[in-house]
Design a protein around this motif. Sequence first.
Motif, short mmCIF file in Angstrom:
data_model
loop_
_atom_site.label_atom_id
_atom_site.label_comp_id
_atom_site.label_asym_id
_atom_site.label_seq_id
_atom_site.Cartn_x
_atom_site.Cartn_y
_atom_site.Cartn_z
N ASP A 163 1.13 -1.18 -0.09
CA ASP A 163 0.11 0.09 0.00
C ASP A 163 0.62 1.16 -0.01
OD1 ASP A 163 -2.43 -1.61 0.29
OD2 ASP A 163 -1.61 -1.99 2.47
N SER B 218 -4.09 -7.33 -4.74
CA SER B 218 -3.41 -6.38 -5.16
C SER B 218 -3.39 -6.56 -6.57
CB SER B 218 -1.84 -6.63 -4.44
OG SER B 218 -1.31 -7.61 -4.59
N THR C 54 -4.35 -2.30 -3.90
CA THR C 54 -3.00 -2.42 -3.35
C THR C 54 -3.04 -3.84 -2.34
OG1 THR C 54 -3.42 -0.55 -1.97
CG2 THR C 54 -2.01 -0.42 -3.84
#
Lengths: 165, 406
Positions: B280, B336, B352
């Motif tokens: 992230d 992700s 993500t």
Amino acid sequence: MALRMWASSTANALKVSSTVSRTNFSPAFSISRCFSTVLEGLKYASSHEWVKPEGSMATVGITDHAQDHLGEVVFVDLPEAGTSVSHGSSFGAVESVKATSDINSPISGEIVEVNTKLTETPGLVNSSPYEDGWMIKVKPSNPSELESLMGAKEYTKLCDEEEVH
Amino acid sequence: MRGGLWQLGQSITRRLAQADKKTIGRRCFASEADLKKTVLYDFHVVNGGKMVPFAGWSMPIQYKDSIMDSTINCRENGSLFDVSHMCGLSLKGKDTIPFLEQLVIADVAALAPGTGTLTVFTNEKGGAIDDSVVTKVTNDHIYLVVNAGCRDKDLAHIEEHMKFFKSKGGDVSWHIHDERSLLALQGPLAAPVLQYLTKDNLSQMYFGEFRILDINGAPCFLTRTGYTGEDGFEISVPSENAVDLAKAILEKSEGKVRLTGLGARDSLRLEAGLCLYGNDMEQHITPVEAGLTWAIGKRRRGEGGFLGAEVILKQIEEGPKIRRVGFISSGPPPRSHSEIQNSNGQSIGEITSGGFSPCLKKNIAMGYVKSGNHKAGTNVKIVIRGKSYDGAVTKMPFVPTKYYKP
């Protein structure tokens, strides 16, 4: 591919990874492994799917051993009836809390029915992998493929080897 | 078709290996035998831990409890995690604060002694090198914990700047706490259970606070913080006392606090809306884009003086081009790299992190979208295995946080 991916990587990862652990732990794993059911009369793929031939149809799902390693199944992604599947290639995916795994078809043919109950209740794959948790019914185009698959005894051995490895 | 924590661990390791190839040629992909073990390794195995490679360490992804049950139990009772793979570091010297402030976005000078905050180490372009919790122990002692996967590059980065700083006469030195192990105790039973093991009054210690104290007879660094959204602590304990402390915590909780692995830790932090570095947040993502503008101290927004400040301060002024937001979606859980589209089917970003929330029983995810698409309630499509599913931008945390605050 991905139940295989699971077998070769995630499941590898789930394995106890050192000699220390192995000596301490293989008995416990053997015991739990014995509770993982492998049914007689079905055919098994090394990527942990089963096929049950019934007349001109064959039902496909994932094994008890597979669902046990995946953990709680939260979504099952299946194709629509009428599409075709081929031996060894992916036709859908199982999502658990842990990971995404592709499901391979052990046989080639046309999908005649899809287990729509799995849309609402994906947990059937965990609670009843060989009965209510079935995934697709296929009209095999090349029934001889069944002969290349494993029987119950051979598949049990494969699971055992994967656990010990 | 990849996802899940194991791959995540692998991809982080791999990415770092590639990123570091130029500077550290000897780094290679770790085989099982090369994996580092924490002092609790045997304890994990005896307790049924399923060990997986994670950032160069062999760590438990789960124990006998399922990830679903472990996640829920953390919020109902409590969890004990071994997080000794993370790197504890002390910076000492009378110039420690000005030194560290060159590298992080936090207003370290303004922290009261015995308190800490989440911060980000930035690079010259304003991107995130790592996120970290920094604690001001005293005005000349800072304690911080950095990610396992970032340890080598973080230490190299700090060392390079420290050499230069010292060559100009600055007084700062470091100590890497490899003699210590780190346990995270999280959940509603964390404080009552830990109180059995120390004479200090924990009800007087709030979220973000730090103390050095005796726990179960060993001198520990205690921080009231965590990575689950629950109340809880991270306990830095001398490694020779770590197994005893873990046993004592489990025993005092009468089995309610359960050993919990990386699998549930990932579900918990995602439910709490917290970033996982490497997924992230990355080298090219700024703290402003990551939604961490709040962590940039007010004084620092005025003065700058940290790496990449020009980029970051300009973004604060003009607004970032992309933003990290949360999503709730139908269909399979996003993972992700799932593509995010607007309702017209145009690509607006990428997921993500994502997964099925054990506590909410629905899919949750975070990802980056182009600004303008970031408002809560914005409808989006998330593309998974070629099919698009409905989703909506959702405020984070997904599960309310329960930090212990006055």
